[in-house]
Enzyme design. Structure first.
Site, short mmCIF file in Angstrom:
data_model
loop_
_atom_site.label_atom_id
_atom_site.label_comp_id
_atom_site.label_asym_id
_atom_site.label_seq_id
_atom_site.Cartn_x
_atom_site.Cartn_y
_atom_site.Cartn_z
N HIS A 1 -3.46 7.18 1.99
CA HIS A 1 -3.87 5.84 1.57
C HIS A 1 -5.25 5.54 2.13
O HIS A 1 -5.52 5.73 3.32
CB HIS A 1 -2.84 4.82 2.07
N CYS B 1 0.81 -1.22 0.00
CA CYS B 1 0.00 0.00 0.00
C CYS B 1 0.84 1.27 0.00
O CYS B 1 0.31 2.36 -0.23
CB CYS B 1 -0.94 0.00 1.20
N ASN C 1 -10.19 -0.65 -0.04
CA ASN C 1 -8.73 -0.51 -0.06
C ASN C 1 -8.21 -1.15 -1.35
O ASN C 1 -8.17 -2.36 -1.49
CB ASN C 1 -8.13 -1.20 1.17
#
Length: 330
Positions: free
Chosen positions: A252, A109, A282
Site C-alpha cells: 500500500h 486502505c 495515498n
C-alpha cells in the site's frame, strides 16, 4: 485464481506540493522528506468515483481480452462511494456486465486486498468463474484542505484486476492473511457527524453526513512499520517462501519511509519495492492495483513473477497476500 488482466484510471488534474503550499502552511521539502509524495491527482467535476472505477475496470477487461458478459462478479473496494447504497452496481451498468453480481466492500486502505481475497473464495468454490476486483477512492471530497497534516497525503484514483478460476498450476494467490483491530479505530477515521434535528416532540433524528478525515499520523506510522513486516513474515513462513525468492514488494502506497522500512526488514533491495506514491499520494484502496497496473504495463512485472503484497490502514485493518502474476491468456 489466476490474475490475468489489470487496468487503472486517474484524474486529469495533478496538484504539486508547491501548489498546495499556496493553500496551507507547508512546502515541498517538508512533504517530500516525511512522506515521499511530490504530487497527487484530484478528481474534477466530471470525474466521479463511478467514472474512475469504470475506466479502470474497462481497462482490465480489455487487457484480459474479456467481454463484459464474461464477468460473474464485480467487487468494488472503496471508502468513498458515490452512493452509500452501493456504487459497484453503477459500475456494472456502465460496463454493460449484465450477468455480473456487483457490490461494494469497505476496508479502507486494506480494501483491495480484502476484496481480492474475497473474490478468490467465490472462484475457488466453483460458483463463479471470472471476476473484476476494483480498488477506487476519491478521498479529496473528505479531506480538510486547511489541515496540513492530512491534506498533503491523499489523492484520487482507481485500479482493477481481472481474475479467473484456474487449476493449481496457474494459481496466482498462493497464500493470504487478514487482520483487524477495532480497539485502535480512533487512529484514523472518517466518522459520521454527531448532529441531530428535532423530529416529533422530544424525539430527534440524526442528520446524515461525515466529518473530514482525522488521523493520528505517528500512531498509524508505528502501526504500519510494526504490523506489516510481522504479517508478511507469518505469510512467507506459512508458504515456505524466502524473501530472496520474491521478485517484488507490492505494498500500500502510504509513505515511502514505510515501504523502505519493510524492505530493510527482509533485506530486500529498494529497487525491488514498487513505488509510485510520489506522483499519486495515498489513493487508499486504489494504491495496490494502480501500482500493479503501472508495473505490468511498463514491463517490470512479468508473467511468473512473485509479489508479496500488503495493505494496511483505517479500521485498523491490515492484510498480506503472496501473488503470482500470470497476465492475459491466449
Amino acid at each position: 485464481m489466476a490474475l490475468v488482466g489489470c487496468g487503472s484510471a486517474v484524474p486529469a488534474a495533478s496538484i504539486t506540493n508547491q501548489q498546495l503550499s499556496e493553500r496551507v502552511d507547508t512546502n515541498d521539502e517538508w512533504i517530500r522528506t516525511r512522506t515521499g509524495i511530490r504530487a497527487r491527482r484530484i478528481a474534477g467535476p466530471s470525474e466521479s468515483l463511478t467514472c474512475l472505477a469504470s475506466r479502470a475496470a474497462q481497462a482490465a477487461l480489455d487487457h484480459a481480452g474479456w467481454s463484459p458478459d464474461d464477468v460473474d462478479l464485480i467487487l468494488l473496494a472503496t471508502s468513498s462511494p458515490d452512493d452509500l447504497f452501493g456504487t459497484a452496481p453503477r459500475v456494472q451498468g456502465t460496463l454493460g456486465a449484465r450477468r455480473a453480481v456487483a457490490f461494494d466492500l469497505t476496508a479502507a486502505c486494506s480494501g483491495f486486498l480484502f476484496a481480492l481475497i474475497t473474490a478468490s473464495q467465490y472462484l475457488g468454490s466453483g460458483t463463479m468463474k471470472r471476476a473484476l476486483v476494483i480498488g477506487a477512492d476519491q478521498l479529496s471530497r473528505w479531506v480538510d484542505w486547511d489541515d496540513r497534516s492530512t491534506c498533503v497525503l491523499f489523492g484520487d484514483g482507481a485500479g482493477s484486476v481481472a481474475v479467473e478460476a484456474c487449476g493449481a498450476q496457474d494459481n496466482g494467490l498462493l497464500g493470504f492473511r487478514m487482520r483487524s483491530d477495532g480497539s485502535r479505530n480512533g487512529c484514523l477515521t472518517l466518522a459520521q457527524l454527531d448532529k441531530h434535528a428535532p423530529l416529533l416532540g422530544e424525539l430527534t433524528a440524526q442528520r446524515g453526513g461525515f466529518a473530514p478525515i482525522q488521523m493520528n499520523g505517528q500512531e498509524v506510522y508505528k502501526f504500519a512499520v510494526r504490523e506489516v513486516p510481522a504479517i508478511l513474515s507469518e505469510l512467507l513462513e506459512a508458504t515456505g517462501t524466502a524473501p530472496e525468492q520474491l521478485d517484488w514488494l507490492l505494498l500500500h502506497q502510504a509513505n515511502q519511509r514505510i515501504l523502505d522500512a519493510v524492505a530493510d526488514r527482509f533485506a530486500i533491495d529498494h529497487s525491488q519495492v514498487l513505488s509510485n506514491l510520489a506522483l499519486y499520494g495515498n489513493t487508499s484502496a486504489a494504491t495496490i492495483p494502480l501500482m500493479l497496473d503501472e508495473a505490468v504495463k511498463d514491463g517490470r512485472v512479468q508473467p511468473g513473477h512473485l509479489l508479496a503484497s500488503s495493505g494496511f490502514g483505517a479500521g485498523l485493518s491490515w492484510g498480506a497476500a503472496l501473488l503470482r502474476w500470470q497476465g492475459p491468456t491466449d
